[in-house]
Design an enzyme around this catalytic site. Structure first.
Site, PDB file in Angstrom:
ATOM      1  N   ASN A  83      -9.443   1.574  -5.082  1.00  0.00           N
ATOM      2  CA  ASN A  83      -9.734   3.000  -5.002  1.00  0.00           C
ATOM      3  C   ASN A  83      -8.502   3.900  -4.837  1.00  0.00           C
ATOM      4  O   ASN A  83      -8.297   4.832  -5.626  1.00  0.00           O
ATOM      5  CB  ASN A  83     -10.713   3.188  -3.843  1.00  0.00           C
ATOM      6  CG  ASN A  83     -11.309   4.553  -3.864  1.00  0.00           C
ATOM      7  OD1 ASN A  83     -10.971   5.379  -3.022  1.00  0.00           O
ATOM      8  ND2 ASN A  83     -12.153   4.834  -4.832  1.00  0.00           N
TER       9      ASN A  83
ATOM     10  N   GLY B 240     -14.841  -5.352   4.298  1.00  0.00           N
ATOM     11  CA  GLY B 240     -15.489  -4.175   3.716  1.00  0.00           C
ATOM     12  C   GLY B 240     -15.652  -3.101   4.771  1.00  0.00           C
ATOM     13  O   GLY B 240     -16.591  -3.146   5.558  1.00  0.00           O
ATOM     14  N   HIS B 241     -14.684  -2.173   4.807  1.00  0.00           N
ATOM     15  CA  HIS B 241     -14.744  -1.114   5.817  1.00  0.00           C
ATOM     16  C   HIS B 241     -15.713  -0.008   5.443  1.00  0.00           C
ATOM     17  O   HIS B 241     -16.373   0.562   6.296  1.00  0.00           O
ATOM     18  CB  HIS B 241     -13.354  -0.507   6.032  1.00  0.00           C
ATOM     19  CG  HIS B 241     -12.552  -1.266   7.046  1.00  0.00           C
ATOM     20  ND1 HIS B 241     -12.941  -1.359   8.357  1.00  0.00           N
ATOM     21  CD2 HIS B 241     -11.416  -1.966   6.939  1.00  0.00           C
ATOM     22  CE1 HIS B 241     -12.074  -2.091   9.020  1.00  0.00           C
ATOM     23  NE2 HIS B 241     -11.131  -2.482   8.183  1.00  0.00           N
TER      24      HIS B 241
ATOM     25  N   GLU C  21     -17.237  -5.313   8.124  1.00  0.00           N
ATOM     26  CA  GLU C  21     -16.226  -4.726   9.025  1.00  0.00           C
ATOM     27  C   GLU C  21     -16.573  -3.285   9.408  1.00  0.00           C
ATOM     28  O   GLU C  21     -16.304  -2.840  10.508  1.00  0.00           O
ATOM     29  CB  GLU C  21     -14.874  -4.664   8.308  1.00  0.00           C
ATOM     30  CG  GLU C  21     -14.120  -5.939   8.175  1.00  0.00           C
ATOM     31  CD  GLU C  21     -12.887  -5.721   7.314  1.00  0.00           C
ATOM     32  OE1 GLU C  21     -11.820  -6.203   7.691  1.00  0.00           O
ATOM     33  OE2 GLU C  21     -12.990  -5.086   6.241  1.00  0.00           O
TER      34      GLU C  21
ATOM     35  N   ARG D 211     -27.578 -20.942  18.799  1.00  0.00           N
ATOM     36  CA  ARG D 211     -26.953 -19.697  19.281  1.00  0.00           C
ATOM     37  C   ARG D 211     -27.160 -18.590  18.257  1.00  0.00           C
ATOM     38  O   ARG D 211     -27.631 -18.828  17.156  1.00  0.00           O
ATOM     39  CB  ARG D 211     -25.436 -19.899  19.410  1.00  0.00           C
ATOM     40  CG  ARG D 211     -25.013 -20.869  20.463  1.00  0.00           C
ATOM     41  CD  ARG D 211     -23.542 -21.196  20.220  1.00  0.00           C
ATOM     42  NE  ARG D 211     -22.966 -21.944  21.324  1.00  0.00           N
ATOM     43  CZ  ARG D 211     -21.861 -22.671  21.204  1.00  0.00           C
ATOM     44  NH1 ARG D 211     -21.252 -22.780  20.043  1.00  0.00           N
ATOM     45  NH2 ARG D 211     -21.380 -23.306  22.247  1.00  0.00           N
TER      46      ARG D 211
ATOM     47  N   ARG E  41       0.843  -1.193   0.000  1.00  0.00           N
ATOM     48  CA  ARG E  41       0.000   0.000   0.000  1.00  0.00           C
ATOM     49  C   ARG E  41       0.883   1.250   0.000  1.00  0.00           C
ATOM     50  O   ARG E  41       1.802   1.361   0.809  1.00  0.00           O
ATOM     51  CB  ARG E  41      -0.898   0.017   1.235  1.00  0.00           C
ATOM     52  CG  ARG E  41      -1.967  -1.086   1.230  1.00  0.00           C
ATOM     53  CD  ARG E  41      -3.007  -0.829   2.300  1.00  0.00           C
ATOM     54  NE  ARG E  41      -3.904  -1.969   2.485  1.00  0.00           N
ATOM     55  CZ  ARG E  41      -4.999  -2.191   1.765  1.00  0.00           C
ATOM     56  NH1 ARG E  41      -5.314  -1.375   0.788  1.00  0.00           N
ATOM     57  NH2 ARG E  41      -5.760  -3.244   2.011  1.00  0.00           N
TER      58      ARG E  41
ATOM     59  N   THR F 211      -5.373   3.197  -5.296  1.00  0.00           N
ATOM     60  CA  THR F 211      -4.470   3.000  -6.436  1.00  0.00           C
ATOM     61  C   THR F 211      -4.905   3.874  -7.615  1.00  0.00           C
ATOM     62  O   THR F 211      -4.062   4.434  -8.333  1.00  0.00           O
ATOM     63  CB  THR F 211      -4.516   1.512  -6.859  1.00  0.00           C
ATOM     64  OG1 THR F 211      -4.130   0.730  -5.740  1.00  0.00           O
ATOM     65  CG2 THR F 211      -3.597   1.238  -8.027  1.00  0.00           C
TER      66      THR F 211
ATOM     67  N   GLN G 193     -10.679 -14.303   2.697  1.00  0.00           N
ATOM     68  CA  GLN G 193     -11.585 -13.824   1.646  1.00  0.00           C
ATOM     69  C   GLN G 193     -10.845 -13.289   0.427  1.00  0.00           C
ATOM     70  O   GLN G 193     -11.397 -13.173  -0.651  1.00  0.00           O
ATOM     71  CB  GLN G 193     -12.513 -12.738   2.212  1.00  0.00           C
ATOM     72  CG  GLN G 193     -13.485 -13.286   3.233  1.00  0.00           C
ATOM     73  CD  GLN G 193     -14.107 -12.194   4.099  1.00  0.00           C
ATOM     74  OE1 GLN G 193     -15.166 -11.700   3.805  1.00  0.00           O
ATOM     75  NE2 GLN G 193     -13.433 -11.825   5.179  1.00  0.00           N
TER      76      GLN G 193
ATOM     77  N   ASP H 132     -13.873  -5.715  -2.636  1.00  0.00           N
ATOM     78  CA  ASP H 132     -14.931  -4.855  -2.091  1.00  0.00           C
ATOM     79  C   ASP H 132     -15.959  -4.437  -3.145  1.00  0.00           C
ATOM     80  O   ASP H 132     -17.040  -3.977  -2.788  1.00  0.00           O
ATOM     81  CB  ASP H 132     -14.310  -3.590  -1.473  1.00  0.00           C
ATOM     82  CG  ASP H 132     -13.438  -3.902  -0.273  1.00  0.00           C
ATOM     83  OD1 ASP H 132     -13.629  -4.970   0.330  1.00  0.00           O
ATOM     84  OD2 ASP H 132     -12.566  -3.081   0.056  1.00  0.00           O
TER      85      ASP H 132
HETATM   86  O1  F6P Z   1      -9.655  -3.221   0.214  1.00  0.00           O
HETATM   87  C1  F6P Z   1      -9.738  -4.578   0.329  1.00  0.00           C
HETATM   88  C2  F6P Z   1      -9.708  -5.032   1.748  1.00  0.00           C
HETATM   89  O2  F6P Z   1      -9.621  -6.406   1.669  1.00  0.00           O
HETATM   90  C3  F6P Z   1     -10.877  -4.597   2.623  1.00  0.00           C
HETATM   91  O3  F6P Z   1     -12.071  -5.297   2.426  1.00  0.00           O
HETATM   92  C4  F6P Z   1     -10.299  -4.815   3.991  1.00  0.00           C
HETATM   93  O4  F6P Z   1     -10.978  -4.060   4.935  1.00  0.00           O
HETATM   94  C5  F6P Z   1      -8.883  -4.371   3.806  1.00  0.00           C
HETATM   95  O5  F6P Z   1      -8.584  -4.573   2.455  1.00  0.00           O
HETATM   96  C6  F6P Z   1      -7.882  -5.078   4.669  1.00  0.00           C
HETATM   97  O6  F6P Z   1      -6.652  -4.500   4.451  1.00  0.00           O
HETATM   98  P1  F6P Z   1      -5.249  -5.062   4.957  1.00  0.00           P
HETATM   99  O7  F6P Z   1      -4.879  -6.189   4.049  1.00  0.00           O
HETATM  100  O8  F6P Z   1      -4.341  -3.909   4.815  1.00  0.00           O
HETATM  101  O9  F6P Z   1      -5.455  -5.531   6.350  1.00  0.00           O
END
Ligand code: F6P
Length: 356
Positions: free
Chosen positions: A112, A179-180, A231, A171, A74, A114, A282, A136
């Site tokens: 995004n 997905g933040h 998330e 339960r 990143r 990038t 995922q 995402d």
């Molecule tokens: O942007 C993709 C993603 O997988 C998000 O869904 C997730 O919240 C984030 O990246 C996790 O990022 P990292 O790999 O930096 O923990």
């Protein structure tokens, strides 16, 4: 002869390799002579001129391979104008290396953040073609991103597995899906996995409404409840906070939203709650067949644009067609789940609660 720089940036996903293979196969198949400069670990590789020369054979046999053969990292856009630890100007270094290597263009695969940097490089005069990757599915300008369908499969499988154990134990089970900022993955995996409650960042929830749904199921004699939580799901209370206040709260909270919700349900109802977080699984493993085809199609069109010398575009997907979208339009925008979208209405008709 085309000299192409290629890089994958941001969080990885399935089908990055399939997409790169699509680009190179198209160029090679056209009979054009190509040199591919594969920059390692995203923009970092371009900044530090860290690359490997790749040939057509390097892209052979990678259609089904997860991850990225180039590596990724990143490079946050908000820090693009801050110097590197060695004091280098990131943008100037990328331009310098592009010119030094006499590249015709850059092929950039990313999400995004990038795309913001890719657009900046375009503004600086570099030829850029991009491809939309992310589990995402939140990139503006394309109905679909590659990686998304593969991640939906994995998150759905997680919910499916939880379903069997949930039915034995009676339960409440919470499955936290990646997905933040946007909830596409949670929405699709939640519906595919038959979740009873789906909580998305775009639809703030009320914990009492969540409990109402659990109790409604109890009364009907359903032994368990499955909650798919993104998330970045946010309660109505938290959504009312200012950005600063919410950030402060998150720093204090330390655990993710699912654990906070689990505790609230336990406190208010005394029910047993379990949380499962499939996390980076995922993004892992082999791309699903849909993503292999989709990424190959996008890659082929990117190769086609390069052959035609058309730059400054992201190759996307609109109304079932592969299209080119101006980078300028894509950069800086997110594609959110619209709370009024028909898929939400249909989910509600099915009895799924969004906690609103
Ligand atoms: O942007 C993709 C993603 O997988 C998000 O869904 C997730 O919240 C984030 O990246 C996790 O990022 P990292 O790999 O930096 O923990």
């Amino acid at each position: 002869m085309k000299r192409i720089g290629m890089l994958t940036s941001g969080g990885d996903c399935q089908a990055l390799n399939a997409a790169m293979r699509g680009v190179v196969k198209t160029l090679v198949h056209s009979g054009e002579e190509v040199e591919v400069y594969g920059f390692q670990d995203g923009y970092k590789g371009l900044i530090y001129c860290n690359f490997q020369m790749l040939t057509g054979s390097d892209f052979s046999g990678i259609l089904t391979k997860g991850g990225t053969i180039l590596g990724t990292s990143r490079t946050p856009f908000k820090m693009i104008d801050e110097p590197t630890p060695e004091g280098l100007n990131k943008v100037e270094e990328m331009k310098r290396n592009y010119t030094k290597l006499k590249l015709d263009c850059l092929v950039i695969l990313g999400g995004n953040g990038t795309h913001k940097t890719a657009n900046r490089l375009r503004q600086e005069g570099l030829n850029v073609v991009t491809l939309p990757k992310t589990i995402d599915n939140d990139l503006w300008g394309t109905d679909m991103t590659f990686g998304f369908q593969s991640a939906v499969d994995i998150a759905t499988n997680a919910i499916d597995c939880i379903h069997t154990t949930a039915s034995s134990h009676g339960r409440v089970f919470i499955v936290e899906v990646m997905g933040h900022k946007v909830g596409w993955l949670t929405l699709n995996a939640g519906m595919a996995g038959g979740a009873d409650i789906i909580l998305l960042p775009e639809i703030p929830y009320d914990v009492d409404k969540v409990i109402e749904k659990i109790e409604e199921r109890d009364k009907k004699g359903c032994r368990f409840t499955i909650v798919a939580v993104a998330e970045g799901a946010i309660s109505k209370e938290d959504a009312a906070l200012s950005k600063k206040e919410y950030k402060k709260k998150l720093e204090k909270r330390k655990v993710s939203v699912s654990y906070e919700l689990a505790e609230q349900i336990l406190k208010k109802t005394g029910r047993e709650v379990r949380v499962t977080v499939p996390g980076h699984m995922q993004r892992g493993g082999s791309p699903c067949p849909y993503d292999r085809v989709f990424a190959s199609r996008l890659g082929a069109e990117a190769g086609n644009l390069i052959l035609k010398g058309q730059y400054g575009f992201m190759v996307g997907y609109k109304n079932r067609e592969i299209v080119k979208v101006s980078l300028e339009d894509v950069a800086g925008k997110l594609k959110y789940v619209d709370p009024d979208a028909s898929i939400i209405k249909e989910a509600k008709l099915l009895g799924i609660s969004f906690g609103d």
